[in-house]
Design an enzyme around this catalytic site. Structure first.
Site, PDB file in Angstrom:
ATOM      1  N   GLY A  34      21.840  17.930 -35.231  1.00 11.53           N
ATOM      2  CA  GLY A  34      23.060  18.697 -35.405  1.00 11.53           C
ATOM      3  C   GLY A  34      23.245  19.133 -36.835  1.00 11.53           C
ATOM      4  O   GLY A  34      22.460  18.785 -37.724  1.00 11.53           O
ATOM      5  N   THR A  36      25.542  18.383 -39.152  1.00 16.28           N
ATOM      6  CA  THR A  36      25.816  17.338 -40.138  1.00 16.28           C
ATOM      7  C   THR A  36      24.567  16.516 -40.413  1.00 16.28           C
ATOM      8  O   THR A  36      24.287  16.151 -41.554  1.00 16.28           O
ATOM      9  CB  THR A  36      26.967  16.429 -39.656  1.00 16.28           C
ATOM     10  OG1 THR A  36      28.061  17.234 -39.235  1.00 16.28           O
ATOM     11  CG2 THR A  36      27.434  15.524 -40.783  1.00 16.28           C
ATOM     12  N   LYS A 102      28.883  12.359 -27.980  1.00 16.52           N
ATOM     13  CA  LYS A 102      27.769  13.040 -28.626  1.00 16.52           C
ATOM     14  C   LYS A 102      27.046  13.895 -27.594  1.00 16.52           C
ATOM     15  O   LYS A 102      27.210  13.711 -26.406  1.00 16.52           O
ATOM     16  CB  LYS A 102      26.798  12.035 -29.260  1.00 16.52           C
ATOM     17  CG  LYS A 102      27.363  11.366 -30.498  1.00 16.52           C
ATOM     18  CD  LYS A 102      26.392  10.360 -31.116  1.00 16.52           C
ATOM     19  CE  LYS A 102      25.022  10.930 -31.371  1.00 16.52           C
ATOM     20  NZ  LYS A 102      25.045  12.140 -32.219  1.00 16.52           N
ATOM     21  N   GLU A 111      19.055  10.595 -28.835  1.00 16.37           N
ATOM     22  CA  GLU A 111      19.987  10.031 -29.805  1.00 16.37           C
ATOM     23  C   GLU A 111      20.441   8.640 -29.385  1.00 16.37           C
ATOM     24  O   GLU A 111      20.516   7.721 -30.212  1.00 16.37           O
ATOM     25  CB  GLU A 111      21.203  10.957 -29.966  1.00 16.37           C
ATOM     26  CG  GLU A 111      20.892  12.240 -30.714  1.00 16.37           C
ATOM     27  CD  GLU A 111      22.051  13.219 -30.712  1.00 16.37           C
ATOM     28  OE1 GLU A 111      22.085  14.077 -31.608  1.00 16.37           O
ATOM     29  OE2 GLU A 111      22.912  13.137 -29.822  1.00 16.37           O
ATOM     30  N   LYS A 129      36.734  15.480 -36.582  1.00 23.59           N
ATOM     31  CA  LYS A 129      36.093  14.851 -35.422  1.00 23.59           C
ATOM     32  C   LYS A 129      36.836  13.606 -34.937  1.00 23.59           C
ATOM     33  O   LYS A 129      36.537  13.087 -33.869  1.00 23.59           O
ATOM     34  CB  LYS A 129      34.648  14.468 -35.770  1.00 23.59           C
ATOM     35  CG  LYS A 129      33.742  15.632 -36.149  1.00 23.59           C
ATOM     36  CD  LYS A 129      33.609  16.624 -35.021  1.00 23.59           C
ATOM     37  CE  LYS A 129      32.474  17.612 -35.231  1.00 23.59           C
ATOM     38  NZ  LYS A 129      32.567  18.370 -36.477  1.00 23.59           N
TER      39      LYS A 129
END
EC number: 5.3.1.6
Length: 262
Positions: A34, A36, A102, A111, A129
């Site tokens: 992702g 970030t 997620k 993940e 978030k």
């Protein structure tokens, strides 16, 4: 260069830079997926160049693996690593107990496998978030292509008895075709609005035939690093029960900010 970043990217950057400091020489580190997490990979590459640290990374997607290799990070598989010291990843939502949603990037299966094969999981996120109750962000579930519409119907029927606000689900698309995960599966996004009992829902969803995994990460995250646009960084440790705050100064870095495509 940082002056050209949007407030949200500034927040992601400072969270990633703070979390990159948790990586020590010789570690085996899970690398998330992702926007970030992409900042994290760049911050780690910068530490390698400036401080000379060396570690091995286990990416949670092909795109993270490609970025890591491009920046000179040694990439190994989870089978090679066996067990990890640390996984650092982003999240689409997190609550006060550090339970997560997620899978917005479609890599939730890898993940979750990588995160649960680690001594610690650290989540990096911007302040937006954080939520009181999970569920506003659509909950992704990975389903096999065979009979996915049947799986979808079973999921929607199951949701009738769950403590959720909505029951609509949609097949995630990539243009005119269904989105395909690294494992060759599809993603159903569940538009629930609110999840009253995330632990129960996570267990029930995984019992439905055709569902491979869901995007609820319950009791997996140990620390969350929250970035703010003004450079403030807050770190919450669920195990130690501590909250620490730091102020990060923005600095120019040609290596870190070049060729941004996230």
């Amino acid at each position: 260069m940082t002056g050209e970043l949007s407030p949200i990217d500034r927040a992601k950057f400072v969270a990633a830079k703070q979390a990159a400091g948790f990586v020590e020489d010789g570690m085996k580190v899970g690398l998330g997926t992702g926007s970030t997490a992409a900042w994290l990979v760049r911050c780690l590459a910068e530490r390698m160049e400036e401080e000379g640290i060396r570690f091995r990374g286990v990416p949670t997607s092909t795109r993270t693996a490609d970025l890591a290799r491009e920046l000179g990070i040694e990439v190994i598989s989870l089978d090679e690593a066996k067990w990890l010291d640390l996984t650092i990843d982003g999240a689409d939502e997190f609550d006060k107990d550090l339970n997560l949603i997620k899978g917005g990037g479609g890599a939730l299966l890898q993940e979750k496998i990588v995160a649960t094969a680690s001594d610690q999981m650290v989540v990096i996120a911007d302040a937006a978030k954080e939520v009181q109750t999970l569920g506003n962000f659509p909950l992704p579930i990975e389903v096999i292509p065979f009979g996915w519409q049947t799986s979808q119907s079973l999921v929607e029927e199951t949701l009738v008895s769950m403590d959720v606000m909505g029951r609509k689900s949609t097949l995630r698309m990539n243009g005119a075709k269904p989105f395909v995960t690294d494992e060759g599966n599809h993603i159903l996004d569940l538009h629930l609005g609110r999840i009253g009992n995330a632990r129960q829902l996570a267990l029930v969803l995984n019992q439905i035939p055709g569902v491979v995994e869901n995007g609820l990460f319950i009791d997996i995250c140990d620390r969350v690093v929250i970035g703010f646009a003004d450079g403030k960084v807050e770190t919450r440790d669920i195990n130690a029960g501590t909250v620490t705050t730091d102020q990060m100064l923005f600095e120019e870095s040609d290596n870190l900010f070049k060729d941004l495509g996230d």
